[in-house]
Motif scaffolding. Structure first.
Motif, mmCIF file in Angstrom:
data_model
loop_
_atom_site.group_PDB
_atom_site.id
_atom_site.type_symbol
_atom_site.label_atom_id
_atom_site.label_comp_id
_atom_site.label_asym_id
_atom_site.label_seq_id
_atom_site.Cartn_x
_atom_site.Cartn_y
_atom_site.Cartn_z
ATOM 1 N N ASP A 1 0.848 -1.188 0.000
ATOM 2 C CA ASP A 1 0.000 0.000 0.000
ATOM 3 C C ASP A 1 0.884 1.238 0.000
ATOM 4 O OD1 ASP A 1 0.315 0.999 2.977
ATOM 5 O OD2 ASP A 1 -0.034 -1.162 3.096
ATOM 6 N N ALA A 2 0.263 2.386 -0.261
ATOM 7 C CA ALA A 2 1.016 3.631 -0.422
ATOM 8 C C ALA A 2 1.743 4.029 0.861
ATOM 9 C CB ALA A 2 0.076 4.755 -0.870
ATOM 10 N N GLU A 3 1.076 3.897 1.985
ATOM 11 C CA GLU A 3 1.686 4.309 3.250
ATOM 12 C C GLU A 3 2.944 3.498 3.557
ATOM 13 O OE1 GLU A 3 0.537 4.721 8.018
ATOM 14 O OE2 GLU A 3 -0.984 4.148 6.551
ATOM 15 N N THR A 4 2.859 2.188 3.380
ATOM 16 C CA THR A 4 4.020 1.336 3.641
ATOM 17 C C THR A 4 5.155 1.645 2.672
ATOM 18 O OG1 THR A 4 2.582 -0.428 4.446
ATOM 19 C CG2 THR A 4 4.811 -1.048 3.799
ATOM 20 N N LEU A 5 4.810 1.835 1.411
ATOM 21 C CA LEU A 5 5.833 2.119 0.403
ATOM 22 C C LEU A 5 6.550 3.441 0.703
ATOM 23 C CD1 LEU A 5 6.373 0.170 -1.897
ATOM 24 C CD2 LEU A 5 5.202 1.728 -3.443
#
Length: 556
Positions: free
Chosen positions: A261-265
């Motif tokens: 997901d965007a947050e983890t990336l």
């Protein structure tokens, strides 16, 4: 105001305001097809909407939202029409009030654009970038392709602002944004994330074969883009009469390998970027599971550190400092130690940088100063004149309240200021305001030592101006004595320089007779290290100093 003839779909009447707005005369308006007031591409949808409006039974009125109209000269503008069905000249008509909202719509579009675009660089801002990253991940998940997130920080950008002003800094950021934009394809995204940080979303799906990356293999597009970034920044950026050689720290994380997901990336690309910066800057670091594990450990230590501070788990140990002229212990250095129930003994090299990041360095540092002052005062009756040295981090100095912290600690312990020495790193001398803070400490009769000397970036003029009492020869040079001729040359040079400038020189990390003999031969004033004593608790330090100064203890 206009009146439409419903049966013929023509203009039946128009007032002077409508003539001015559309550019038609009264005669030109008469019988003009109402579709002529709409752009060609809007005419069919308009007639469908108009048919729905006039097909209703009974009177109908209402607004139709913002619509595009067209003038006689072909220029387009935005209106908000209000319709009301009526009888006109014995025929069924539609009374239309038209309000020109072009400026209003323009302002709305501008505000909308400003909400998505960085005003300085015209790149997408953080909000718009996050939307594009999430969309890229959704598309990649659906199409079984990949996304590379590149997080970039401009090294030493603060120095540009501090030395040349924000105007030059802004122009530098604009040129950096322009060069980064030239490195990606039309389906990729470059955005300013904030300050001197930029981010790129690179699609690993081969869709950008016409991009500047040259249509590389889809699994390696990110490498091609990054290589292009390196090439464009190899050339200096000229602003006025100054050339800037831009260096960047870059972190990379990829979907789906490094995050789903965007947050983890984002978090992992940011983590990789900070590792690149800590490795010496101007480098590239790709995210690895090992980095993630280290980050988890740092987060755990950060949480445990707060508990340790509340529960009194930190302690001080003291390492004696031996005067080579008198062969007596004349001072000690207070060293912070932490044994955690979960992690065991944690090295200061590990937990102090974390404390500087999470803000705990201030309360921990204040506790260290206070406890060291209490201990120094407790020893004065039987060890009169013993000097207590404490370390101050650059972050503590940057807070600006360190003078008050030390004044308070001295007052509570009733310790004479001349018995306290603060050690600051060579790099801390470069911080704005450090000169004034150290002058204030000197005015209090607190001694100052420059720690880790020879490893930082200070200048001779700064050293002379700060008027510290002692320089501490870094242990990295001491370890090289008898091993590397270069280290011996540097150690002799620092000893000679320190004495020439009126400093006393303390050597850290002295472990062997060979090192001790070299330092004594070249006039070193004070030494500390395992050759004499390890850091030890206060009770053991007290016993050691008494026995050493009485001549009953000869270190092996």
């Amino acid at each position: 105001m206009l009146v439409y003839d419903v049966a013929t779909r023509t203009v039946a009447a128009a007032n002077k305001a409508a003539m001015r707005l559309y550019g038609y005369s009264r005669e030109e308006f008469a019988g003009l097809p109402i579709t002529e007031l709409r752009p060609p591409e809007d005419r069919a949808p308009f007639l469908e909407d108009f048919d729905v409006l006039v097909s209703r039974d009974g009177p109908a009125s209402g607004t139709r939202g913002v619509r595009r109209h067209i003038r006689k000269d072909g220029t387009r503008f935005s209106v908000e029409p209000t319709y009301h069905m009526m009888r006109y000249a014995g025929r069924r008509g539609c009374f239309v009030v038209v309000i020109d909202v072009t400026e209003k719509e323009h302002s709305r579009e501008l505000l909308s654009r400003q909400a998505d675009v960085d005003s300085l660089t015209s790149l997408p801002n953080r909000k718009r970038f996050n939307e594009r990253l999430e969309q890229a991940i959704d598309d990649a998940r659906r199409n079984n392709t990949g996304v590379a997130l590149v997080f970039m920080d401009v090294d030493h950008f603060k120095d540009v602002n501090d030395s040349l002003g924000h105007g030059v800094g802004d122009r530098l950021l604009q040129e950096i944004a322009s060069r980064l934009s030239s490195c990606v394809g039309p389906s990729d995204t470059v955005a300013r994330y904030g300050g001197d940080e930029f981010v790129m979303v690179v699609l690993e799906n081969g869709a950008n074969s016409d991009s500047v990356a040259g249509g590389a293999c889809q699994c390696d597009r990110q490498s091609e883009v990054i290589a292009h970034v390196m090439r464009v920044f190899a050339a200096p950026i000229a602003i006025d009469d100054t050339e800037f050689h831009v260096e960047t720290s870059i972190g990379v994380a990829c979907f789906p390998a490094d995050g789903d997901d965007a947050e983890t990336l984002l978090r992992r690309a940011d983590l990789a970027m900070f590792r690149a910066k800590s490795n010496g800057r101007n480098g590239l670091q790709r995210f690895t599971p090992a980095l993630g594990k280290q980050a988890d450990e740092r987060l755990s230590l950060s949480r445990r550190m707060r508990v340790a501070l509340s529960n009194g788990e930190f302690r001080l140990e003291y390492q004696p400092q031996v005067d080579l002229q008198t062969h007596r212990v004349t001072g000690v250095e207070a060293l912070l130690r932490w044994h955690d129930a979960e992690h065991g003994s944690v090295s200061p090299a590990t937990f102090i940088p974390i404390a500087e990041e999470n803000g705990l360095i201030a309360p921990i540092g204040e506790w260290v100063v206070q406890q060291a002052c209490f201990q120094a005062q407790a020893w004065q009756e039987s060890l009169p004149g013993l000097r207590m040295s404490v370390n101050l981090s650059p972050r503590q100095l940057a807070r600006g309240d360190i003078v008050c912290v030390i004044q308070r600690a001295l007052a509570r312990a009733q310790l004479a200021p001349q018995l306290l020495e603060v050690e600051i790193t060579e790099g801390a001398l470069l911080n704005a305001g450090s000169a004034e803070l150290l002058e204030a400490l000197r005015a209090m009769n607190v001694d100052i030592a420059i720690d880790d000397f020879g490893t930082g970036y200070s200048s001779l003029s700064r050293l002379r101006r700060f008027r510290a009492e002692r320089l501490k020869l870094d242990m990295s040079f001491v370890r090289g004595i008898g091993v590397h001729r270069e280290d011996e040359v540097i150690a002799r040079a620092i000893l000679s320089l320190g004495h020439a400038l009126g400093f006393s020189v303390v050597a850290e990390g002295v472990e062997t007779d060979l090192q001790l003999a070299f330092l004594r031969r070249h006039g070193c004033d004070v030494v500390q290290g395992y050759r004499f004593a390890r850091p030890m608790p206060a009770v053991d330090a007290y016993t050691f100093i008494h026995r050493f100064n009485a001549g009953s203890l000869v270190p092996s």
